[in-house]
Every structure is written in C-alpha cells, then in structure tokens.
Design an enzyme around this catalytic site. Structure first.
Site, PDB file in Angstrom:
ATOM      1  N   HIS A   1      -1.355  -2.887  -2.913  1.00  0.00           N
ATOM      2  CA  HIS A   1      -0.163  -2.071  -2.700  1.00  0.00           C
ATOM      3  C   HIS A   1       1.053  -2.943  -2.998  1.00  0.00           C
ATOM      4  CE1 HIS A   1      -1.940   1.278   0.055  1.00  0.00           C
ATOM      5  NE2 HIS A   1      -2.781   0.925  -0.889  1.00  0.00           N
TER       6      HIS A   1
ATOM      7  N   GLU B   1       3.826  -3.438  -1.477  1.00  0.00           N
ATOM      8  CA  GLU B   1       4.299  -4.241  -0.342  1.00  0.00           C
ATOM      9  C   GLU B   1       3.399  -5.445  -0.081  1.00  0.00           C
ATOM     10  OE1 GLU B   1       5.116   0.157   0.726  1.00  0.00           O
ATOM     11  OE2 GLU B   1       3.630  -1.028  -0.367  1.00  0.00           O
TER      12      GLU B   1
ATOM     13  N   CYS C   1       2.581   2.102   4.078  1.00  0.00           N
ATOM     14  CA  CYS C   1       1.457   2.734   4.768  1.00  0.00           C
ATOM     15  C   CYS C   1       1.035   1.861   5.959  1.00  0.00           C
ATOM     16  CB  CYS C   1       0.292   2.925   3.808  1.00  0.00           C
ATOM     17  SG  CYS C   1      -0.493   1.373   3.306  1.00  0.00           S
TER      18      CYS C   1
ATOM     19  N   CYS D   1      -0.034  -1.769   4.981  1.00  0.00           N
ATOM     20  CA  CYS D   1       1.112  -2.626   4.685  1.00  0.00           C
ATOM     21  C   CYS D   1       1.915  -2.932   5.945  1.00  0.00           C
ATOM     22  CB  CYS D   1       2.001  -1.963   3.645  1.00  0.00           C
ATOM     23  SG  CYS D   1       1.181  -1.704   2.050  1.00  0.00           S
TER      24      CYS D   1
END
Length: 298
Positions: free
Chosen positions: A48, A50, A79, A82
């Site tokens: 992801h 992040e 999310c 993260c």
C-alpha cells in the site's frame, strides 16, 4: 499552505502508480519517505502507498517510534493495515484526501467505513486532517476506474470470441498487468473429460506459463475473464489460485436456458461463503455471450 503543497505531491504519485494511491512522509518540511521508493518484480498485498512511504522513511530508524514528529500525507484515507504501522512508528499527524467510503465506490476496499474513527479511542492526540484536495484525489481514482472498465470490455470480448470458436461455446482468459498469461483452447479436445471447462484450462495455462506448479495462490493480482459465470468446480480453482478479480458475461442461468445444465450456485454466493476478497464484475457484454449460445442452437 504546506499541507496542500505536500498533498499535491502525494496525489501526483497516485497518478503514476499501478494503483491510484500515493503517500509521502514529511519531517521538518522535507520529504523523507515516498510511495514510489520501492520497485518490486512481484507485487505484494502489503504494498500500500502508506506502507511503502513509511518503510522508506524508517530506513535506519527504529520500527517503533522512529517517525515521531512526522506527518503522513496520503491521497486516500489509510486502511486498518496502514493505520497499525502509523501507530507503531508514532507519526504525529495524518493528512489525507479521499475518505475510504468514497474510494470504495470506485475501487475495492475491505472496509467501507472510516477506520480513522478508531484512532480517537486508541490515540486521541494523533492529529488528523481529512478531505484535503479530495476532489483532485478522487479524480485520479475515477480515471483509473475508467481505464479498468475499458480493459475489462476489451478482454471480455477476447473470452467471448474464444467461446465462438471453441468446441463448446465457452471461453476464458487469465490476465496479469494487461497481458494474457493463460487462455482456454479453441481446438477440439483430444480427450473430452469433466475437467475441460474453459476456466480450468485458462487457469492451468496461466500457472504453467509462470512455471509455479506447486504453489497455491500464485495468480494473485490476476483477473479471470470468462464468457460465462464459473461453475462450482471452476470457482474452487479460482479460490485455490488466489485470483483477485473475475469478470464474466453470461450467467449460469443463461447457460442452463440455452446450452448446458449447471447447478444454479452463483459465484457471488461461493465467494461470500469462502470469506475470500475477490472482486466480481458480472454480466459484462452478456448479450454477446448469449448470442454465441443462440448461434450454437441453430
């Protein structure tokens, strides 16, 4: 305003990414971590924006508390996965563009709620600014979604074209990163067996092409395009090989009406019961697939 300046950098990264998300970590007015800092041959479920930006920023620092005094800028609300790493690294501030519920309309998320609401109970002193430049960030997601739709239409037509040439009126292909890596045969099977379903042949072809015969789940990040909704047997193969998306044209009911009997258990129901996260795009160009069924009845 510095927040807008750095958010524009995160959004610009999202425009260039395989998936429409971008993130940076900033300390003392300098970018110390970016979501484009990692280049991998194979994708990971942990990649992801992040997570990559945080990993980049943490280089040479402690995993726990190593980002005190830092701000994370993300084009989309982080999310839960993260968020956990944001808390571990003790980032002081989060600035994001699009809320998860809005992003979920256009792109797949496990959550359909704002996970940062959880932070108020866990770490009330974490600063959160949401909705900054959200229209710009959302446009990137919408444009990406439009691109995927065009690709879906192109590849489902390939599967339907295979069905029109096949011994039985069914066709399927497996696609990864815009490339067909497996497809069903358009030839008469040398030996007809219960396994000669288009989806199974396409999946087996894809597994053989990536030369990973023994591993399960090796078709993660692949999409199966099939002229007809998969049966229970083919659905098991989809689950076993970890296919991420399925796009189909005709339904099982259509197949029963025009050609061959299948037990009326929908792919959606099977996926729901399996608790697997598979994105399903149903009935795309269904009329074209049904036309093939009708032509075979003549």
């Amino acid at each position: 305003m510095n927040d807008e300046k750095f958010m524009k950098i995160a959004i610009d990264l999202s425009k260039k990414a395989d998936f429409p998300y971008g993130a940076i970590v900033v300390k003392d007015g300098k970018v110390i971590g970016r979501s484009d800092a990692k280049t991998k041959i194979t994708k990971s479920i942990f990649d992801h924006a992040e997570m990559i930006a945080i990993e980049d920023a943490l280089e040479g620092k402690s995993l726990y508390g190593g980002l005190k005094g830092c701000t994370l800028y993300s084009s989309c609300e982080p999310c839960m996965m993260c968020l956990e790493n944001i808390l571990y690294s003790e980032i002081d501030k989060i600035v994001y563009g699009v809320d998860i519920p809005f992003s979920s309309i256009y792109y797949h998320h496990i959550e359909d709620f704002s996970v940062l609401d959880l932070v108020k109970k866990i770490k009330p002193d974490l600063q959160i600014i949401g909705g900054l430049l959200k229209d710009e960030a959302l446009k990137v997601i919408m444009d990406h979604n439009d691109k995927i739709k065009k690709e879906d239409e192109k590849f489902i037509d390939v599967a339907i074209d295979l069905s029109s040439k096949s011994f039985y009126p069914f066709g399927a292909i497996v696609v990864r990163n815009g490339q067909i890596i497996g497809k069903s045969s358009d030839k008469v099977p040398i030996k007809e067996t219960i396994y000669t379903h288009a989806e199974l042949i396409a999946i087996e072809s894809a597994v053989n092409n990536i030369k990973d015969y023994l591993s399960r789940g090796n078709l993660h990040e692949c999409t199966l395009y099939t002229s007809c909704e998969p049966c229970m047997m083919c659905s098991e193969a989809i689950l076993a090989e970890g296919i991420s998306r399925v796009v189909y044209a005709a339904t099982i009911e259509d197949s029963n009406n025009y050609f061959i009997h299948e037990y009326p258990v929908s792919l959606e129901e099977i996926v729901k019961r399996s608790n697997c996260q598979i994105k399903i795009i149903p009935e795309l160009h269904r009329d074209k697939a049904i036309k093939v069924f009708k032509e075979r009845q003549k």
